[in-house]
Design an enzyme around this catalytic site. Structure first.
Site, PDB file in Angstrom:
ATOM      1  N   CYS A   2       0.837  -1.203   0.000  1.00 31.25           N
ATOM      2  CA  CYS A   2       0.000   0.000   0.000  1.00 31.25           C
ATOM      3  C   CYS A   2       0.870   1.250   0.000  1.00 31.25           C
ATOM      4  O   CYS A   2       1.797   1.374   0.778  1.00 31.25           O
ATOM      5  CB  CYS A   2      -0.960   0.079   1.186  1.00 31.25           C
ATOM      6  SG  CYS A   2      -2.186  -1.206   1.210  1.00 31.25           S
ATOM      7  N   ARG A  27       6.295  -0.271  -4.021  1.00 27.93           N
ATOM      8  CA  ARG A  27       5.908  -0.920  -2.764  1.00 27.93           C
ATOM      9  C   ARG A  27       5.039  -2.144  -3.017  1.00 27.93           C
ATOM     10  O   ARG A  27       4.920  -3.003  -2.150  1.00 27.93           O
ATOM     11  CB  ARG A  27       5.151   0.067  -1.861  1.00 27.93           C
ATOM     12  CG  ARG A  27       5.984   1.250  -1.420  1.00 27.93           C
ATOM     13  CD  ARG A  27       5.158   2.251  -0.653  1.00 27.93           C
ATOM     14  NE  ARG A  27       4.709   1.734   0.625  1.00 27.93           N
ATOM     15  CZ  ARG A  27       5.419   1.766   1.749  1.00 27.93           C
ATOM     16  NH1 ARG A  27       6.615   2.308   1.745  1.00 27.93           N
ATOM     17  NH2 ARG A  27       4.935   1.278   2.863  1.00 27.93           N
ATOM     18  N   TRP A  75      -2.656  -2.976  -1.793  1.00 26.73           N
ATOM     19  CA  TRP A  75      -2.216  -4.369  -1.879  1.00 26.73           C
ATOM     20  C   TRP A  75      -3.223  -5.144  -1.034  1.00 26.73           C
ATOM     21  O   TRP A  75      -3.264  -4.995   0.185  1.00 26.73           O
ATOM     22  CB  TRP A  75      -0.800  -4.495  -1.324  1.00 26.73           C
ATOM     23  CG  TRP A  75      -0.151  -5.805  -1.602  1.00 26.73           C
ATOM     24  CD1 TRP A  75       0.586  -6.136  -2.708  1.00 26.73           C
ATOM     25  CD2 TRP A  75      -0.136  -6.966  -0.752  1.00 26.73           C
ATOM     26  NE1 TRP A  75       1.045  -7.425  -2.603  1.00 26.73           N
ATOM     27  CE2 TRP A  75       0.614  -7.963  -1.420  1.00 26.73           C
ATOM     28  CE3 TRP A  75      -0.687  -7.274   0.488  1.00 26.73           C
ATOM     29  CZ2 TRP A  75       0.835  -9.230  -0.888  1.00 26.73           C
ATOM     30  CZ3 TRP A  75      -0.483  -8.531   1.019  1.00 26.73           C
ATOM     31  CH2 TRP A  75       0.273  -9.491   0.330  1.00 26.73           C
ATOM     32  N   ASN A 101      -3.617   2.008   4.990  1.00 24.89           N
ATOM     33  CA  ASN A 101      -2.605   0.962   4.813  1.00 24.89           C
ATOM     34  C   ASN A 101      -2.532   0.217   6.140  1.00 24.89           C
ATOM     35  O   ASN A 101      -2.388   0.843   7.183  1.00 24.89           O
ATOM     36  CB  ASN A 101      -1.253   1.627   4.478  1.00 24.89           C
ATOM     37  CG  ASN A 101      -0.089   0.651   4.538  1.00 24.89           C
ATOM     38  OD1 ASN A 101      -0.283  -0.557   4.505  1.00 24.89           O
ATOM     39  ND2 ASN A 101       1.121   1.179   4.621  1.00 24.89           N
ATOM     40  N   GLY A 102      -2.630  -1.121   6.098  1.00 21.46           N
ATOM     41  CA  GLY A 102      -2.553  -1.906   7.335  1.00 21.46           C
ATOM     42  C   GLY A 102      -3.752  -2.829   7.444  1.00 21.46           C
ATOM     43  O   GLY A 102      -4.466  -3.063   6.469  1.00 21.46           O
ATOM     44  N   GLU A 489      19.701 -17.230  -2.300  1.00 20.02           N
ATOM     45  CA  GLU A 489      19.360 -15.904  -2.823  1.00 20.02           C
ATOM     46  C   GLU A 489      19.152 -15.972  -4.345  1.00 20.02           C
ATOM     47  O   GLU A 489      18.214 -15.371  -4.874  1.00 20.02           O
ATOM     48  CB  GLU A 489      20.477 -14.909  -2.449  1.00 20.02           C
ATOM     49  CG  GLU A 489      20.315 -13.506  -2.971  1.00 20.02           C
ATOM     50  CD  GLU A 489      19.042 -12.786  -2.515  1.00 20.02           C
ATOM     51  OE1 GLU A 489      18.304 -13.311  -1.673  1.00 20.02           O
ATOM     52  OE2 GLU A 489      18.786 -11.700  -3.063  1.00 20.02           O
ATOM     53  N   LYS A 493      15.608 -14.985  -6.129  1.00 19.88           N
ATOM     54  CA  LYS A 493      15.508 -13.969  -7.201  1.00 19.88           C
ATOM     55  C   LYS A 493      14.794 -14.560  -8.408  1.00 19.88           C
ATOM     56  O   LYS A 493      13.952 -13.929  -9.023  1.00 19.88           O
ATOM     57  CB  LYS A 493      16.899 -13.465  -7.641  1.00 19.88           C
ATOM     58  CG  LYS A 493      17.640 -12.604  -6.662  1.00 19.88           C
ATOM     59  CD  LYS A 493      17.154 -11.179  -6.570  1.00 19.88           C
ATOM     60  CE  LYS A 493      16.213 -10.991  -5.422  1.00 19.88           C
ATOM     61  NZ  LYS A 493      16.710 -10.638  -4.137  1.00 19.88           N
ATOM     62  N   GLU A 496      10.968 -15.093  -7.721  1.00 18.54           N
ATOM     63  CA  GLU A 496      10.131 -13.893  -7.653  1.00 18.54           C
ATOM     64  C   GLU A 496      10.060 -13.140  -8.970  1.00 18.54           C
ATOM     65  O   GLU A 496       9.053 -12.507  -9.262  1.00 18.54           O
ATOM     66  CB  GLU A 496      10.543 -12.974  -6.500  1.00 18.54           C
ATOM     67  CG  GLU A 496      11.930 -12.411  -6.569  1.00 18.54           C
ATOM     68  CD  GLU A 496      12.282 -11.581  -5.342  1.00 18.54           C
ATOM     69  OE1 GLU A 496      11.403 -11.052  -4.663  1.00 18.54           O
ATOM     70  OE2 GLU A 496      13.493 -11.453  -5.070  1.00 18.54           O
ATOM     71  N   HIS A 512      20.505 -36.333  -0.230  1.00 15.47           N
ATOM     72  CA  HIS A 512      19.458 -36.709   0.729  1.00 15.47           C
ATOM     73  C   HIS A 512      18.064 -36.402   0.201  1.00 15.47           C
ATOM     74  O   HIS A 512      17.126 -36.277   0.979  1.00 15.47           O
ATOM     75  CB  HIS A 512      19.715 -35.997   2.061  1.00 15.47           C
ATOM     76  CG  HIS A 512      21.058 -36.312   2.626  1.00 15.47           C
ATOM     77  ND1 HIS A 512      21.356 -37.538   3.167  1.00 15.47           N
ATOM     78  CD2 HIS A 512      22.196 -35.587   2.665  1.00 15.47           C
ATOM     79  CE1 HIS A 512      22.637 -37.545   3.553  1.00 15.47           C
ATOM     80  NE2 HIS A 512      23.154 -36.367   3.250  1.00 15.47           N
ATOM     81  N   LYS A 615       7.055  -4.484  -1.907  1.00 11.38           N
ATOM     82  CA  LYS A 615       8.410  -4.146  -1.459  1.00 11.38           C
ATOM     83  C   LYS A 615       8.478  -4.076   0.064  1.00 11.38           C
ATOM     84  O   LYS A 615       9.430  -4.524   0.671  1.00 11.38           O
ATOM     85  CB  LYS A 615       8.806  -2.800  -2.069  1.00 11.38           C
ATOM     86  CG  LYS A 615      10.222  -2.357  -1.745  1.00 11.38           C
ATOM     87  CD  LYS A 615      11.215  -3.088  -2.604  1.00 11.38           C
ATOM     88  CE  LYS A 615      12.648  -2.696  -2.284  1.00 11.38           C
ATOM     89  NZ  LYS A 615      13.578  -3.721  -2.785  1.00 11.38           N
TER      90      LYS A 615
HETATM   91  C1  F6R Z   1      13.374 -10.332  -2.145  1.00 10.54           C
HETATM   92  C2  F6R Z   1      12.946  -9.308  -1.226  1.00 10.54           C
HETATM   93  C3  F6R Z   1      12.256  -9.730   0.027  1.00 10.54           C
HETATM   94  C4  F6R Z   1      12.716  -8.868   1.208  1.00 10.54           C
HETATM   95  C5  F6R Z   1      11.904  -9.218   2.462  1.00 10.54           C
HETATM   96  C6  F6R Z   1      12.363  -8.412   3.655  1.00 10.54           C
HETATM   97  O1  F6R Z   1      13.999  -9.784  -3.264  1.00 10.54           O
HETATM   98  O2  F6R Z   1      13.134  -8.152  -1.466  1.00 10.54           O
HETATM   99  O3  F6R Z   1      12.457 -11.077   0.285  1.00 10.54           O
HETATM  100  O4  F6R Z   1      14.065  -9.090   1.416  1.00 10.54           O
HETATM  101  O5  F6R Z   1      10.552  -8.958   2.223  1.00 10.54           O
HETATM  102  O6  F6R Z   1      12.222  -7.051   3.435  1.00 10.54           O
HETATM  103  P1  F6R Z   1      12.949  -6.008   4.355  1.00 10.54           P
HETATM  104  O7  F6R Z   1      14.416  -6.139   4.127  1.00 10.54           O
HETATM  105  O8  F6R Z   1      12.425  -4.671   3.922  1.00 10.54           O
HETATM  106  O9  F6R Z   1      12.580  -6.329   5.762  1.00 10.54           O
END
Ligand code: F6R
Length: 620
Positions: A2, A27, A75, A101-102, A489, A493, A496, A512, A615
């Protein structure tokens, strides 16, 4: 999650609000809307499911004008992401409009109360309750001869709300002001010359002003052209904390790249250099932004790292470094699990909470739990003044600048660097490393931006490879030691951005179970340790490569320059500079970021705005 924008001033509010919403797109959202009060005192609203372009199309059909307004990107949590549930929501008379938002946790009870009094709801959201409650409160006050004041009514209603909320409200009958309130969700205020702005974060108004004010927990602000007034929810005046935004509009623009993420990948040498800057002075690690006494660090006998997603992977690397340099046991935990399993914490426990946004609800709750148990909390955060650093005992800021691409890239390498600084600071405080050893480690860290830049020079080959494997059904990622978080990681990536099945495994776990997934042609990315730094692990990884190659996998090996054995066994080799093992994720992650972005582009997906993702994840 949001995005919220508010404006009052001489400009066209619609222009400011829609531009602000665009800057907050990163976001994450699935619908957008605006409310503007016209100069004649009419409440004009427009809202649409989908991207802001859909709202633009709707707005093109309408004539909306006025200099007081607000906007929202939603969102979805309560209610499907459709036009009806998009914000703003109005009371039945259309006098009050609200964006939120929330999550209002007691909304069902409030809704039942409103329905009993005859209110008919026009959406499935928890947010709509606020518009009706505020309108009812204003009506009640008017009936009792009280002042017709939106801020007073909102304060009264906020005291009844449970959960997390940033609320912005407009009152058709008082078109010269905007009222906003917050609890557990973000809101900042921008101060212009004869105009005021509100935003979920400063990106919403960065092109208009660099002067901002943090709104604290359980506070309400009323903005007018002349200024602002902040109070708590009982009306007591509060002095907001002012700050100057230390980045400019260009940081929030693509600068010639097709996607923010591609720009942000390239910004990693600077992000790491800026994060390291001023943390080594006169031969000592300095954590000057933090408020922690060296004595507290000396007493630490247990460290927990809590984080989510990419930040969790950075935390895993911090764990390896802290244990290696300090011999203090470190546990790493997904923030969403931490407080529910009753971890053993006490005054000697240091909890390192890593969060780019500083808003992540799971990490925030983990911080609160740790503080309740009297642990010391050190936040690693990229957002000045966000809730997590505010509630922590100390903060180490990463200086990666704003990250607009939803997928974390430069903030990951900045978090890894910050985790290594924390490890060295603990080693210094506890005397587990001599001063010259710490200096040598820090010097090595300082050379990492150069190595990252060199790695970036060699990524053209990764792009070509990405296009070749873009149609694969799945990709596996393997690593050992710090190569394991890098593998995770890389897989995250890819999931997502490219919506492709991807898993990161510790290479030793392969036998395993996961090896059953290996079939002819399956791309398997192997993050090799350096043969110099970890000869034993290097040997074992070569065996893993042999095992998967024998089963027909297409091995893509990320190895240190000059690693002839890796070159011999790899179907495809990606070379990275030779650096100390604990710092190697800073280079070995780069090709994996590029690989995911390129595969996503080849598959036709929007790299900056992957589906379903936000985000800042401000709900649990
Ligand atoms: C992946 C990504 C998310 C954030 C996670 C934590 O690319 O961006 O997995 O790392 O949502 O977000 P923060 O760091 O803002 O707490």
């Amino acid at each position: 999650m949001c995005g919220i924008v508010g404006y009052v001033g001489p400009r066209s509010a619609l222009g400011v609000v829609v531009e602000g919403l665009r800057r907050l797109e990163y976001r994450g959202y699935d619908s957008a809307g605006v409310a503007i009060i016209s100069d004649e005192g009419a409440m004009q609203t427009a809202k649409k499911a989908g991207r802001i372009e859909n709202l633009d199309a709707e707005l093109a059909e309408l004539t909306i004008s006025g200099s007081t307004g607000m906007g929202h990107t939603r969102w979805a949590t309560h209610g499907a992401p459709n036009d009806r549930n998009a914000h703003p929501h109005c009371d039945v008379t259309g006098r009050i409009a609200v964006v939120h938002n929330g999550i209002i946790e007691n909304y069902a009870e409030l809704q039942a109360e409103l329905e009993q009094s005859g209110v008919e709801f026009s959406s499935d959201t928890d947010s709509e309750t606020v518009a009706h409650l505020v309108a009812a409160e204003l009506a009640k006050t008017a009936a009792n001869g009280g002042a017709d004041d939106l801020a007073t009514a909102v304060r009264t209603i906020c005291r009844r709300l449970q959960g997390a909320f940033t609320l912005v409200l407009l009152d058709r009958d008082h078109p010269d002001s905007v009222v906003a309130a917050r609890r557990n969700s973000p809101l900042v205020l921008g101060i212009g010359d004869g105009e005021m702005f509100l935003g979920s974060d400063v990106a919403a108004f960065i092109e208009f002003t660099k002067q901002a004010v943090e709104l604290g927990q359980d506070q309400l602000v009323e903005i007018t052209r002349e200024g602002y007034a902040i109070t708590d929810f009982y009306g007591a005046p509060v002095e907001g904390k002012r700050f100057t935004i230390d980045w400019d509009l260009s940081a929030a623009e693509k600068g010639g790249y097709d996607y923010f993420m591609l720009k942000e990948i390239q910004e990693q040498p600077t992000a790491v250099a800026d994060t390291l800057r001023s943390h080594f002075v006169d031969g000592k690690i300095v954590l000057d932004e933090q408020r922690l006494d060296a004595g507290v660090l000396r007493e630490v006998d247990k460290v927990y790292v809590v984080a989510c997603g990419t930040a969790y992977h950075a935390g895993l690397i911090a764990k390896y470094a802290i244990e290696h340099w300090t011999r203090i046991p470190v546990e790493i935990e997904f923030a969403s699990e931490f407080r529910y399993r009753d971890p053993v914490l006490n005054r000697q426990t240091l909890v390192v909470a890593i969060s780019q946004s500083g808003e992540t609800a799971d990490t925030l709750e983990a911080v609160r739990h740790a503080k309740d148990q009297r642990a010391t909390v050190l936040a690693i955060c990229n957002t000045n003044g966000a809730q997590i650093p505010r509630e922590s005992d100390a903060v180490l800021y990463t200086h990666a600048g704003p990250e607009i691409g939803v997928a974390a890239t430069k903030t990951f390498t900045a978090q890894v660097s910050a985790g290594l600084i924390v490890g060295l600071a603990l080693a210094q405080a506890r005397g587990t490393k001599y001063g010259d050893e710490i200096a040598a480690e820090f010097r090595a860290l300082e050379s990492m931006p150069e190595h990252i830049a060199k790695t970036l020079e060699g990524i053209e080959d990764v792009r070509t490879l990405a296009r070749e494997i873009a149609d694969s059904k799945a990709i596996l990622f393997l690593g050992r030691h710090v190569g394991y978080p890098v593998a995770m990681e890389g897989a995250l990536k890819l999931k997502e951005l490219a919506y492709m099945h991807a898993e990161g495994f510790p290479a030793g776990e392969l036998k395993h179970g996961p090896i059953a997934l290996v079939e002819s042609g399956l791309p398997v990315v192997v993050v090799m340790p350096s043969p110099m730094g970890r000869p034993l692990l290097h040997q074992k990884m070569l065996s893993n490569i042999a095992e998967i190659s024998a089963r027909g996998a297409r091995t893509i090996v990320i190895a240190t320059e000059g690693d002839e054995l890796a070159a011999k066994h790899a179907a495809h080799l990606i070379e990275v500079p030779a650096v100390p093992t604990l710092m190697s994720p800073l280079v070995s992650t780069i090709p994996l970021q590029v690989l995911a972005a390129e595969i996503a582009q080849a598959r036709g997906y929007d790299v900056d705005k992957p589906r379903n993702l936000a985000k800042s994840v401000t709900v649990e």
